[in-house]
Motif scaffolding. Structure first.
Motif, mmCIF file in Angstrom:
data_model
loop_
_atom_site.group_PDB
_atom_site.id
_atom_site.type_symbol
_atom_site.label_atom_id
_atom_site.label_comp_id
_atom_site.label_asym_id
_atom_site.label_seq_id
_atom_site.Cartn_x
_atom_site.Cartn_y
_atom_site.Cartn_z
ATOM 1 N N GLY A 45 0.805 -1.209 0.000
ATOM 2 C CA GLY A 45 0.000 0.000 0.000
ATOM 3 C C GLY A 45 0.840 1.262 0.000
ATOM 4 O O GLY A 45 2.072 1.223 -0.083
ATOM 5 N N SER A 46 0.140 2.395 0.103
ATOM 6 C CA SER A 46 0.796 3.703 0.056
ATOM 7 C C SER A 46 0.315 4.591 1.188
ATOM 8 O O SER A 46 -0.813 4.442 1.677
ATOM 9 C CB SER A 46 0.492 4.393 -1.283
ATOM 10 O OG SER A 46 0.986 3.659 -2.369
ATOM 11 N N LEU A 47 1.182 5.496 1.580
ATOM 12 C CA LEU A 47 0.843 6.549 2.531
ATOM 13 C C LEU A 47 1.567 7.815 2.109
ATOM 14 O O LEU A 47 2.633 7.759 1.493
ATOM 15 C CB LEU A 47 1.273 6.187 3.958
ATOM 16 C CG LEU A 47 0.441 5.171 4.735
ATOM 17 C CD1 LEU A 47 1.138 4.844 6.053
ATOM 18 C CD2 LEU A 47 -0.959 5.683 4.987
ATOM 19 N N ARG A 48 0.983 8.946 2.468
ATOM 20 C CA ARG A 48 1.633 10.230 2.232
ATOM 21 C C ARG A 48 1.753 10.956 3.565
ATOM 22 O O ARG A 48 0.741 11.303 4.177
ATOM 23 C CB ARG A 48 0.843 11.070 1.241
ATOM 24 C CG ARG A 48 1.562 12.349 0.817
ATOM 25 C CD ARG A 48 0.652 13.255 0.057
ATOM 26 N NE ARG A 48 1.350 14.353 -0.588
ATOM 27 C CZ ARG A 48 0.814 15.550 -0.791
ATOM 28 N NH1 ARG A 48 -0.412 15.790 -0.389
ATOM 29 N NH2 ARG A 48 1.504 16.493 -1.405
ATOM 30 N N LEU A 49 2.981 11.184 3.986
ATOM 31 C CA LEU A 49 3.231 11.908 5.218
ATOM 32 C C LEU A 49 3.351 13.397 4.917
ATOM 33 O O LEU A 49 3.909 13.788 3.892
ATOM 34 C CB LEU A 49 4.505 11.416 5.891
ATOM 35 C CG LEU A 49 4.577 9.918 6.202
ATOM 36 C CD1 LEU A 49 5.877 9.623 6.959
ATOM 37 C CD2 LEU A 49 3.380 9.454 6.981
ATOM 38 N N SER A 50 2.838 14.192 5.836
ATOM 39 C CA SER A 50 2.931 15.640 5.704
ATOM 40 C C SER A 50 3.611 16.214 6.938
ATOM 41 O O SER A 50 3.474 15.690 8.040
ATOM 42 C CB SER A 50 1.539 16.255 5.572
ATOM 43 O OG SER A 50 0.872 15.788 4.424
ATOM 44 N N CYS A 51 4.301 17.303 6.731
ATOM 45 C CA CYS A 51 4.962 18.016 7.828
ATOM 46 C C CYS A 51 4.778 19.502 7.566
ATOM 47 O O CYS A 51 5.236 20.003 6.535
ATOM 48 C CB CYS A 51 6.436 17.650 7.882
ATOM 49 S SG CYS A 51 7.414 18.619 9.052
ATOM 50 N N GLN A 89 5.959 10.857 0.021
ATOM 51 C CA GLN A 89 5.071 9.895 -0.619
ATOM 52 C C GLN A 89 5.721 8.524 -0.546
ATOM 53 O O GLN A 89 6.841 8.343 -1.028
ATOM 54 C CB GLN A 89 4.817 10.272 -2.076
ATOM 55 C CG GLN A 89 3.925 9.303 -2.838
ATOM 56 C CD GLN A 89 2.508 9.268 -2.309
ATOM 57 O OE1 GLN A 89 1.905 10.298 -2.025
ATOM 58 N NE2 GLN A 89 1.961 8.061 -2.154
ATOM 59 N N MET A 90 5.014 7.586 0.065
ATOM 60 C CA MET A 90 5.574 6.244 0.258
ATOM 61 C C MET A 90 4.693 5.238 -0.468
ATOM 62 O O MET A 90 3.513 5.098 -0.170
ATOM 63 C CB MET A 90 5.628 5.915 1.757
ATOM 64 C CG MET A 90 6.386 6.933 2.576
ATOM 65 S SD MET A 90 6.604 6.440 4.308
ATOM 66 C CE MET A 90 4.910 6.424 4.862
ATOM 67 N N ASN A 91 5.279 4.561 -1.440
ATOM 68 C CA ASN A 91 4.573 3.551 -2.223
ATOM 69 C C ASN A 91 5.204 2.182 -2.009
ATOM 70 O O ASN A 91 6.326 2.065 -1.532
ATOM 71 C CB ASN A 91 4.608 3.917 -3.704
ATOM 72 C CG ASN A 91 3.946 5.242 -4.009
ATOM 73 O OD1 ASN A 91 2.963 5.630 -3.371
ATOM 74 N ND2 ASN A 91 4.487 5.970 -4.974
ATOM 75 N N SER A 92 4.460 1.156 -2.378
ATOM 76 C CA SER A 92 4.964 -0.226 -2.262
ATOM 77 C C SER A 92 5.544 -0.488 -0.881
ATOM 78 O O SER A 92 6.648 -1.012 -0.740
ATOM 79 C CB SER A 92 6.028 -0.481 -3.343
ATOM 80 O OG SER A 92 5.504 -0.261 -4.631
ATOM 81 N N LEU A 93 4.802 -0.134 0.121
ATOM 82 C CA LEU A 93 5.288 -0.256 1.494
ATOM 83 C C LEU A 93 5.522 -1.708 1.894
ATOM 84 O O LEU A 93 4.797 -2.612 1.442
ATOM 85 C CB LEU A 93 4.304 0.413 2.459
ATOM 86 C CG LEU A 93 4.396 1.942 2.489
ATOM 87 C CD1 LEU A 93 3.142 2.555 3.075
ATOM 88 C CD2 LEU A 93 5.625 2.380 3.270
ATOM 89 N N LYS A 94 6.540 -1.884 2.726
ATOM 90 C CA LYS A 94 6.926 -3.211 3.205
ATOM 91 C C LYS A 94 6.862 -3.234 4.730
ATOM 92 O O LYS A 94 6.998 -2.186 5.370
ATOM 93 C CB LYS A 94 8.347 -3.534 2.750
ATOM 94 C CG LYS A 94 8.567 -3.439 1.250
ATOM 95 C CD LYS A 94 10.036 -3.655 0.906
ATOM 96 C CE LYS A 94 10.273 -3.547 -0.589
ATOM 97 N NZ LYS A 94 11.714 -3.745 -0.929
ATOM 98 N N PRO A 95 6.712 -4.409 5.319
ATOM 99 C CA PRO A 95 6.695 -4.485 6.791
ATOM 100 C C PRO A 95 7.935 -3.864 7.432
ATOM 101 O O PRO A 95 7.842 -3.276 8.523
ATOM 102 C CB PRO A 95 6.613 -5.990 7.054
ATOM 103 C CG PRO A 95 5.886 -6.535 5.876
ATOM 104 C CD PRO A 95 6.375 -5.705 4.711
#
Length: 115
Positions: free
Chosen positions: A16-22, A81-87
Motif C-alpha cells: 500500500g501507500s501513505l503520504r506523510l505531511s509536515c 510519498q511512500m509507495n509499495s510499502l513493506k513491513p
C-alpha cells in the motif's frame, strides 16, 4: 518559535501507500535541507530521504524508487510519498528542517505496515 507537525501515518497493508505531511509554523529562513528520518523499535534514527538546497536528494537504498520527498514553500510543508510499502518500513517517521545550522524536528508519526 518554530514547530514542525507531522501527520499522515497509520496502519497499511504491505504494497500500500501513505503520504506523510509536515507543516512548519513560525518563520524559517535560509533552509539548507529538509528531510525525513525514521526510527524502528530498538534501533537508531536513520535517514529516509532528504533534499539539500532544493536540488540534491539523498535517500536510503532501501527506499529507492518507492519513496519521494517534496516540498511546498507556499504552505511551509514537506511531504513524503511512500509507495509499495513493506513491513520493514514500520517505524516512527520524523521530519527535519535545517536552517542556519539549527535542526528542527517534528514529534513523529507512526507508520505500521502489516504483512
Amino acid at each position: 518559535q518554530v514547530q514542525l507537525v507531522e501527520s499522515g501515518g497509520g496502519l497499511v497493508q504491505a504494497g500500500g501507500s501513505l503520504r506523510l505531511s509536515c507543516v512548519a509554523s513560525g518563520s524559517i529562513f535560509n533552509i539548507n535541507r529538509i528531510g525525513w528520518y525514521r526510527q524502528a523499535p530498538g534501533k537508531q534514527r536513520d535517514l529516509v530521504e532528504q533534499l539539500i538546497s532544493s536540488s540534491s536528494t539523498m535517500y536510503a537504498d532501501s527506499v529507492k524508487g518507492r519513496f519521494t520527498i517534496s516540498r511546498d514553500n507556499a504552505k511551509n510543508a514537506v511531504y513524503l510519498q511512500m509507495n509499495s510499502l513493506k513491513p520493514e518500513d514500520t517505524a516512527v517517521y520524523y521530519c527535519m528542517i535545517q536552517a542556519n545550522y539549527v535542526y528542527y524536528w517534528g514529534q513523529g508519526t507512526q507508520v505500521t505496515v502489516s504483512s
